[in-house]
Scaffold this active site. Structure first.
Site: not given
Ligand SMILES: *Cc1c(COP(=O)(O)O)cnc(C)c1O
Length: 405
Positions: A388, A101, A123
């Site tokens: 992610s 993020k 938000e």
């Molecule tokens: C917020 C989050 C997501 C989902 O957000 P996307 O916009 O779909 O990428 C995925 N993985 C993690 C670790 C997150 O914090």
């Protein structure tokens, strides 16, 4: 239109179009006043993203503050345990603050700074986006207002504390169900009153144009790095690329590196507890066309045509729609969207932890779970997974609910 009718070498120039559309998805469905604000941001972004100074500053921040490039790891033990398919993960869990993020929050906050704005507004549901944006605001010396429902504030105490430590102002939203949807509405309202001095920083490839484009562009560093690193490591491209999809920002960034390659691409949505409405958040899988939060996409609707309640073990995937670009890539068939359930994600969470020493975010665990299913079908070859984020935030909940497996 089908994907083989599109020239992906020039895709990023043509998608979105001037109105912010990917095919029929996207656009700017907001009040006249906010339309002007969006135009101002679009113009500033197009100017700034071509400026040497902006690009080199963002590069420096990524290197010196975020710890980029993040590595790719070959999962030797997991690969060995599942036959002939080799798994690789792009380590966004090692990005500062523990997830992808920050890639777009630093970009958005830098843009705010260049535009002379004093404040960033957003938000947050689970608090992950709030923490990333509060981090970016602290770095740049911007004020930061984070709107959050009362229910989420109670559930996410550690993230609320982090935001406050970082100097953000957490604004409690008490009306309605007092969760994410109300927080989005309240944040938009506050922004509409204050758009001259502030900028709304959306948490994913969502919202009105230019946000789906801008957030994708900022996240594309993930896919660009990953492609180069993968080819450097193995001498070839992966056979498949997999990422989880909530709003779709980590996926959009990863996919951006591979759309023009002969690589199969998979987006994984959360099936939660099952197929019944309210038990999952698999909007592309089960949703229909509709407009919410300023853009046209595929969304899950209730009987009144309103955004339906959604559920997933992964609060970061818990959103009743996905970004317009994903709706488009789904429609033209360039990306295959499929699902993984809570149960499969938890299984993958423990497998990756035990076999590789990486505790993944429960969101990312959906991508790992799907890659393990896909490997069975493929039989051989390689899969690159976008990891992610890290799972520290999830360990308490998983131990409480599932115990040690
Ligand atoms: C917020 C989050 C997501 C989902 O957000 P996307 O916009 O779909 O990428 C995925 N993985 C993690 C670790 C997150 O914090």
């Amino acid at each position: 239109m089908k994907h083989n009718e599109i020239d992906f070498a020039t895709y990023f120039k043509n998608y979105p179009d001037e109105g912010g559309f990917f095919g029929k998805y996207g656009g700017v469905y907001v009040s006249e006043e906010l339309k002007q604000a969006m135009e101002e941001i679009t113009e500033a972004y197009f100017t700034i993203c071509k400026s040497r100074k902006f690009i080199s500053e963002l590069r420096r921040i990524r290197r010196e503050f975020q710890g980029r490039p993040t590595p790719i790891s070959h999962l030797e033990r997991l690969s060995g345990a599942l036959g002939n398919v080799q798994f690789y993960v792009k380590r966004e869990d090692l990005n500062h603050t523990g997830a992808h993020k920050l890639n777009h929050c630093m970009g958005e906050a830098l843009l705010a700074k260049y535009m002379g704005k004093k404040k960033v507004i957003a938000e947050t549901g689970a608090g992950q986006h709030g923490v990333a944006l509060a981090t970016a605001a602290a770095y740049f010396g911007l004020e930061c207002d984070i709107y959050m429902g009362t229910v989420d504030i109670a559930k996410q105490a550690p993230n609320v504390a982090r935001m406050k430590i970082l100097g953000a102002n957490v604004v409690e939203v008490t009306h309605g169900l007092a969760t994410l949807k109300e927080a989005v509405d309240a944040a938009f309202e506050a922004y509409a009153k204050d758009y001259k001095d502030s900028i709304y920083c959306i948490g994913s490839v969502l919202g009105p144009h230019p946000f789906p484009m801008m957030v994708r562009d900022f996240q594309s560093v993930v896919g660009i790095e990953a492609r180069e690193q993968f080819v450097g490591m193995t001498g070839e491209l992966p056979d498949a690329v997999v990422a989880c999809v909530g709003g779709g920002s980590n996926a959009a960034g990863m996919f951006a590196g591979f759309l023009n390659d002969p690589v199969d691409i998979y987006g994984v949505e959360p099936l939660g507890k099952g197929k019944a409405l309210g038990d999952h958040a698999a909007s592309l899988q089960y949703g229909e066309e509709g407009i919410m939060h300023g853009f046209n996409s595929i969304m899950l609707k209730d009987e009144n045509g309103e955004p339906a309640p959604v559920y997933s073990i992964a609060s970061g995937l818990d959103y009743p729609s996905s970004g317009p670009e994903h709706a488009f890539l789904h429609e033209i068939g360039r990306v295959t969207y499929d699902v993984a359930s809570d149960e499969e994600a938890v299984d993958a969470f423990f497998k990756l932890s035990r076999l590789e020493g990486i505790i993944p975010a429960v969101e990312s665990s959906h991508a790992v779970a799907y890659a393990m299913k896909l490997a069975k079908q493929m039989g051989k070859g390689s899969i690159l997974i976008n990891l992610s984020g890290r799972g520290d935030k999830d360990v308490d909940y998983i131990i409480e609910k599932y115990g040690i497996r």
